[in-house]
Design a protein around this motif. Structure first.
Motif, PDB file in Angstrom:
ATOM      1  N   ALA A  77       0.793  -1.229   0.000  1.00 49.65           N
ATOM      2  CA  ALA A  77       0.000   0.000   0.000  1.00 49.65           C
ATOM      3  C   ALA A  77       0.829   1.284   0.000  1.00 49.65           C
ATOM      4  N   TYR A  78       2.141   1.207   0.251  1.00 52.57           N
ATOM      5  CA  TYR A  78       2.922   2.432   0.397  1.00 52.57           C
ATOM      6  C   TYR A  78       4.239   2.335  -0.377  1.00 52.57           C
ATOM      7  N   THR A  79       4.768   3.482  -0.672  1.00 52.03           N
ATOM      8  CA  THR A  79       6.140   3.553  -1.161  1.00 52.03           C
ATOM      9  C   THR A  79       7.062   3.622   0.056  1.00 52.03           C
ATOM     10  N   GLY A  80       8.350   3.418  -0.184  1.00 49.37           N
ATOM     11  CA  GLY A  80       9.308   3.531   0.916  1.00 49.37           C
ATOM     12  C   GLY A  80       9.296   4.911   1.534  1.00 49.37           C
ATOM     13  N   GLU A  81       9.151   5.942   0.711  1.00 52.32           N
ATOM     14  CA  GLU A  81       9.129   7.311   1.209  1.00 52.32           C
ATOM     15  C   GLU A  81       7.922   7.552   2.113  1.00 52.32           C
ATOM     16  N   GLU A  82       6.775   6.979   1.735  1.00 45.52           N
ATOM     17  CA  GLU A  82       5.567   7.156   2.538  1.00 45.52           C
ATOM     18  C   GLU A  82       5.708   6.473   3.893  1.00 45.52           C
ATOM     19  N   ILE A  83       6.282   5.285   3.895  1.00 49.35           N
ATOM     20  CA  ILE A  83       6.471   4.587   5.165  1.00 49.35           C
ATOM     21  C   ILE A  83       7.446   5.350   6.048  1.00 49.35           C
ATOM     22  N   LEU A  84       8.504   5.866   5.452  1.00 51.66           N
ATOM     23  CA  LEU A  84       9.465   6.644   6.227  1.00 51.66           C
ATOM     24  C   LEU A  84       8.810   7.881   6.824  1.00 51.66           C
ATOM     25  N   ALA A  85       7.922   8.525   6.065  1.00 43.32           N
ATOM     26  CA  ALA A  85       7.221   9.712   6.578  1.00 43.32           C
ATOM     27  C   ALA A  85       6.326   9.341   7.758  1.00 43.32           C
ATOM     28  N   ILE A  86       5.628   8.215   7.651  1.00 42.76           N
ATOM     29  CA  ILE A  86       4.783   7.751   8.755  1.00 42.76           C
ATOM     30  C   ILE A  86       5.641   7.428   9.966  1.00 42.76           C
ATOM     31  N   HIS A  87       6.737   6.738   9.721  1.00 39.76           N
ATOM     32  CA  HIS A  87       7.668   6.386  10.790  1.00 39.76           C
ATOM     33  C   HIS A  87       8.166   7.646  11.499  1.00 39.76           C
ATOM     34  N   ASP A  88       8.546   8.647  10.715  1.00 34.10           N
ATOM     35  CA  ASP A  88       9.069   9.888  11.292  1.00 34.10           C
ATOM     36  C   ASP A  88       8.016  10.602  12.127  1.00 34.10           C
ATOM     37  N   ASN A  89       6.769  10.571  11.666  1.00 33.61           N
ATOM     38  CA  ASN A  89       5.679  11.216  12.389  1.00 33.61           C
ATOM     39  C   ASN A  89       5.470  10.546  13.742  1.00 33.61           C
ATOM     40  N   ILE A  90       5.473   9.220  13.742  1.00 31.77           N
ATOM     41  CA  ILE A  90       5.305   8.495  15.001  1.00 31.77           C
ATOM     42  C   ILE A  90       6.500   8.745  15.918  1.00 31.77           C
TER      43      ILE A  90
ATOM     44  N   THR B 243      16.842   7.592  -0.697  1.00 33.87           N
ATOM     45  CA  THR B 243      15.588   8.046  -0.094  1.00 33.87           C
ATOM     46  C   THR B 243      15.846   8.887   1.150  1.00 33.87           C
ATOM     47  N   MET B 244      16.492   8.278   2.129  1.00 32.77           N
ATOM     48  CA  MET B 244      16.754   9.007   3.366  1.00 32.77           C
ATOM     49  C   MET B 244      17.791  10.102   3.139  1.00 32.77           C
ATOM     50  N   GLY B 245      18.807   9.779   2.334  1.00 35.68           N
ATOM     51  CA  GLY B 245      19.850  10.769   2.073  1.00 35.68           C
ATOM     52  C   GLY B 245      19.329  11.981   1.331  1.00 35.68           C
ATOM     53  N   ALA B 246      18.450  11.750   0.365  1.00 34.89           N
ATOM     54  CA  ALA B 246      17.866  12.877  -0.381  1.00 34.89           C
ATOM     55  C   ALA B 246      17.065  13.774   0.543  1.00 34.89           C
ATOM     56  N   LYS B 247      16.375  13.144   1.466  1.00 32.61           N
ATOM     57  CA  LYS B 247      15.566  13.920   2.428  1.00 32.61           C
ATOM     58  C   LYS B 247      16.465  14.738   3.353  1.00 32.61           C
ATOM     59  N   LEU B 248      17.596  14.159   3.749  1.00 34.95           N
ATOM     60  CA  LEU B 248      18.509  14.888   4.627  1.00 34.95           C
ATOM     61  C   LEU B 248      19.176  16.043   3.887  1.00 34.95           C
ATOM     62  N   LYS B 249      19.468  15.860   2.618  1.00 30.07           N
ATOM     63  CA  LYS B 249      20.042  16.959   1.826  1.00 30.07           C
ATOM     64  C   LYS B 249      19.068  18.126   1.740  1.00 30.07           C
ATOM     65  N   ALA B 250      17.780  17.788   1.632  1.00 26.26           N
ATOM     66  CA  ALA B 250      16.763  18.836   1.547  1.00 26.26           C
ATOM     67  C   ALA B 250      16.564  19.536   2.885  1.00 26.26           C
ATOM     68  N   ASP B 251      16.839  18.824   3.978  1.00 26.63           N
ATOM     69  CA  ASP B 251      16.662  19.408   5.315  1.00 26.63           C
ATOM     70  C   ASP B 251      17.837  18.994   6.195  1.00 26.63           C
ATOM     71  N   PRO B 252      18.990  19.622   6.000  1.00 29.05           N
ATOM     72  CA  PRO B 252      20.193  19.226   6.743  1.00 29.05           C
ATOM     73  C   PRO B 252      20.131  19.530   8.234  1.00 29.05           C
ATOM     74  N   THR B 253      19.074  20.191   8.687  1.00 26.74           N
ATOM     75  CA  THR B 253      18.921  20.454  10.127  1.00 26.74           C
ATOM     76  C   THR B 253      18.142  19.347  10.825  1.00 26.74           C
ATOM     77  N   ASN B 254      17.710  18.359  10.080  1.00 28.85           N
ATOM     78  CA  ASN B 254      16.884  17.286  10.643  1.00 28.85           C
ATOM     79  C   ASN B 254      17.773  16.287  11.386  1.00 28.85           C
ATOM     80  N   GLU B 255      17.989  16.546  12.662  1.00 26.17           N
ATOM     81  CA  GLU B 255      18.889  15.713  13.453  1.00 26.17           C
ATOM     82  C   GLU B 255      18.314  14.324  13.694  1.00 26.17           C
ATOM     83  N   VAL B 256      16.985  14.226  13.794  1.00 28.54           N
ATOM     84  CA  VAL B 256      16.353  12.918  13.990  1.00 28.54           C
ATOM     85  C   VAL B 256      16.640  12.021  12.790  1.00 28.54           C
ATOM     86  N   LEU B 257      16.469  12.570  11.595  1.00 20.93           N
ATOM     87  CA  LEU B 257      16.738  11.805  10.380  1.00 20.93           C
ATOM     88  C   LEU B 257      18.218  11.445  10.291  1.00 20.93           C
TER      89      LEU B 257
END
Length: 433
Positions: free
Chosen positions: A176-189, A228-242
């Motif tokens: 039901a999800y892409t890897g990016e969608e699952i990662l977003a849900i995971h991050d929200n939780i 996936t995760m690396g691209a997201k971190l490049k877009a938001d390099p202040t995201n310490e949780v990621l």
């Protein structure tokens, strides 16, 4: 005591009557219907109190069908009754009907009383209990959890594992999800759990379950971390949780060569500098031929070292960097300091120095004295000898001056000469023959 108990019972009856007389009870206008509604309301309540849940469903069902707006209590109690009935029966079909009724009661309650935010989490959790193994019906429970977050901004931290388990199952059953969608849900939780932890709550179990489910999905590999995760971190390099997640997963899956791992490590080091983080970052910089960055990081590692061995490691790596940059004097000084800090490195240190001497002929030869020009190989031999490097010694000896060359210059074996150049050592003359 008997009188007291009687009075208490009478008070309870009176109180019940008062509650039913208050606003919120919508008894039918028809007297016969009202009488029947009152009778069945009392009947289901008695059955409920005696935990005869299947029996309670019959009068309650009449109320739900015929006087649905009687009072919200029939929905509140209805959930407990139909859940109790589902637990009471063994027949799978009947159990399913009662479970479906629990969800239906919540939905009807939402239509009539418009207060979903008060109970939507409970509905979601019942949906999880009932439908987690049903690939179609579990979607409704997921929708209820998401509705709870929409209405309340979060969900009870104790329900996060159930919610993510549904996500895991929906992915496993339905893709039901892409890897990016699952990662977003995971991050929200994860953010919800972090917020709860900030209040002093122990969320270790919930976080552990979250990570176990994430691993079980087999989404994470080096490619996922990098792209996936690396691209997201490049877009938001202040995201310490990621960044922490990338670091953890990179270590877990041995994805050390990715740029995502390096960026995550840099963020981690900036926040909590340590010898180990500076060491790994410096090594990565060297792999990428970023010697200036590596030099800076090894200098940081030296200042962050916790013992002489770590300090020695840092100095030895700096010596290698200086040698690669052509800073031979600095390389030798750093290498000797490494040996002073940790004498187990003596062999490596003097092999390095011997190698630098051997490679300095073209830089140091003056062309006026072959004995002087080739004396650097004697210095190299001495360094290799101190290192215990027999192969290096043999290679150096093969480049010593010949007896004839010494004789031509009026020199003899056993005399001394200074190599000059950056080496600057006085050596005892020897020949290759």
């Amino acid at each position: 005591m008997k009188l007291k108990a009687t009075l208490l019972a009478l008070s309870a009856v009176l109180l019940a009557g008062m509650v039913q007389a208050q606003d919120g009870w919508n008894w039918p206008a028809d007297p016969a219907q009202e009488a029947k509604a009152r009778e069945l309301n009392a009947a289901y309540t008695d059955y409920m109190k005696s935990e005869q849940f299947v029996d309670a469903t019959h009068p309650l069902n009449w109320l739900l069908v015929n006087v649905p707006e009687l009072n919200e209590s029939i929905y509140i109690n209805g959930v407990n009754i139909y859940k109790g009935a589902a637990d009471e029966v063994t027949d799978a079909a009947k159990k399913g009907v009662y479970q479906d009724s629990v969800i239906a009661i919540y939905e009807k309650r939402g239509e009539l009383f418009n207060n979903e935010s008060n109970w939507i989490e409970n509905k979601a959790y019942y949906g999880y209990q009932f439908y987690k193994s049903d690939k179609d019906k579990l979607k409704g429970a997921i929708a209820d959890f998401e509705k709870a977050m929409e209405l309340n901004g979060t969900i009870n931290y104790q329900l996060t594992a159930a919610y993510f388990d549904l996500i895991y199952r929906n992915y496993a059953y339905n893709k039901a999800y892409t890897g990016e969608e699952i990662l977003a849900i995971h991050d929200n939780i994860q953010a919800m759990l972090d917020a709860e932890a900030a209040k002093g709550t122990d969320v270790t179990n919930q976080k552990g379950t979250l990570e176990q489910l994430m691993v079980a999905m087999e989404l994470i590999d080096c490619d996922f971390i990098e792209n996936t995760m690396g691209a997201k971190l490049k877009a938001d390099p202040t995201n310490e949780v990621l960044a922490d997640q990338i670091f953890k997963y990179s270590v877990q899956y041995k994805c050390f060569s990715s740029s995502a791992f390096l960026q995550a490590l840099e963020i981690k080091h900036a926040k909590e500098p340590s010898f180990s983080t500076s060491q790994v970052i410096a090594m990565r910089y060297m792999q990428e031929d970023q010697s200036e960055k590596a030099e800076d990081m090894w200098n940081q590692a030296f200042t962050l070292a916790e013992n002489p061995t770590q300090k020695s490691d840092a100095k030895m790596e700096l010596a290698k960097i200086y040698a690669k940059q052509g800073k031979k004097s600095a390389a030798r000084a750093a290498a000797k300091e490494a040996a002073e800090l940790d004498n187990t490195k003596t062999s490596d240190v003097y092999s390095l120095i011997g190698g630098m001497y051997m490679n300095s002929f073209n830089d140091c030869k003056g062309g006026e004295s072959r004995a002087k020009d080739y004396s650097i190989y004697i210095a190299a031999y001495n360094a290799y000898q101190r290192a215990g490097d027999s192969q290096g010694m043999a290679n150096a000896r093969a480049r010593f001056p010949s007896r004839e060359e010494l004789f031509t210059e009026g020199l003899q074996v056993g005399g001394t000469i200074n190599t000059g150049c950056w080496i600057g050592e006085t050596v005892t003359l020897a020949t290759r023959d």
